[in-house]
Design an enzyme around this catalytic site. Sequence first.
Site, mmCIF file in Angstrom:
data_model
loop_
_atom_site.group_PDB
_atom_site.id
_atom_site.type_symbol
_atom_site.label_atom_id
_atom_site.label_comp_id
_atom_site.label_asym_id
_atom_site.label_seq_id
_atom_site.Cartn_x
_atom_site.Cartn_y
_atom_site.Cartn_z
ATOM 1 N N GLN A 227 61.591 -23.608 -34.592
ATOM 2 C CA GLN A 227 62.923 -23.278 -34.092
ATOM 3 C C GLN A 227 63.717 -24.556 -33.853
ATOM 4 O O GLN A 227 64.921 -24.627 -34.140
ATOM 5 C CB GLN A 227 62.802 -22.467 -32.804
ATOM 6 C CG GLN A 227 64.111 -21.846 -32.349
ATOM 7 C CD GLN A 227 63.904 -20.934 -31.160
ATOM 8 O OE1 GLN A 227 63.226 -21.295 -30.207
ATOM 9 N NE2 GLN A 227 64.494 -19.754 -31.202
ATOM 10 N N ARG B 147 69.947 -24.597 -26.512
ATOM 11 C CA ARG B 147 68.632 -24.183 -26.015
ATOM 12 C C ARG B 147 68.492 -24.202 -24.507
ATOM 13 O O ARG B 147 67.440 -23.840 -23.982
ATOM 14 C CB ARG B 147 67.541 -25.031 -26.687
ATOM 15 C CG ARG B 147 67.407 -24.708 -28.163
ATOM 16 C CD ARG B 147 67.243 -23.222 -28.359
ATOM 17 N NE ARG B 147 67.454 -22.802 -29.746
ATOM 18 C CZ ARG B 147 67.631 -21.550 -30.134
ATOM 19 N NH1 ARG B 147 67.673 -20.591 -29.236
ATOM 20 N NH2 ARG B 147 67.803 -21.249 -31.396
#
Length: 234
Positions: free
Chosen positions: A77, A200
């Site tokens: 990711q 994030r």
Amino acid sequence: MTKLGILDHGYIRLVDVMGSDLTVVNAARVSYAKESSELSERDIRLIKFLAREGHTSPFRHAIAQFEIYAPLMVARQWWKYVIGSAHAEGSGDSLDAWNESSRRYITEEPVFYVPRDDEWRSVPESSKQGSAEPIAKSIGAEYSSELHQLIALGETLYDKAIADGICAEQARLFLPAYGMYVRWYWTASLQSVCHFLAQRLEHDAQKEIQEYAKAILKLIEPHFPVAVGELLSD
């Protein structure tokens, strides 16, 4: 403080830093053949202006290098931001490097991330991805146990393959992949680091990568307190 532990076995280590808030200022001021020797209130106002107006190139003259140890699901990711950093809207940033350890070459003992009994999460009702509230601890305990058994079987087959002379790049196929820890170096401009953090640190990001983002922020912010604060401000 240069290293922080994350999850059960993971960590982030700040290996090196080039620059400071003053680096951003002087990269901008060179347009007028000017330079600041120490950060002033005027310089801080300039950083705020650059961040607010999207003048991002000065933030690419400051660089940070990290060593990261994380489950493969986190690493893959994360990799999206390295690939996308040169193409993200308004970034123009290509100052990213990623070098990862490879089980084609190494046969060190594999390490796996296994959620604790109370860390398994439920499916969210309003989305096809992500996660919601923790599931019952009794169910989590069942799946933690199942995962441990799966890992043990994979490690047994991996060790057997190595012992029988199978090459490491094929023997690794027996190791459960997504929870296996991998190690890599990530070198990126300050703009790229903050682009990663902006995405994030969000509440809807995968919890595991959120934990790594929080550690990155804790390690990098003392070196660029003004610039990081402005690039991450709403």
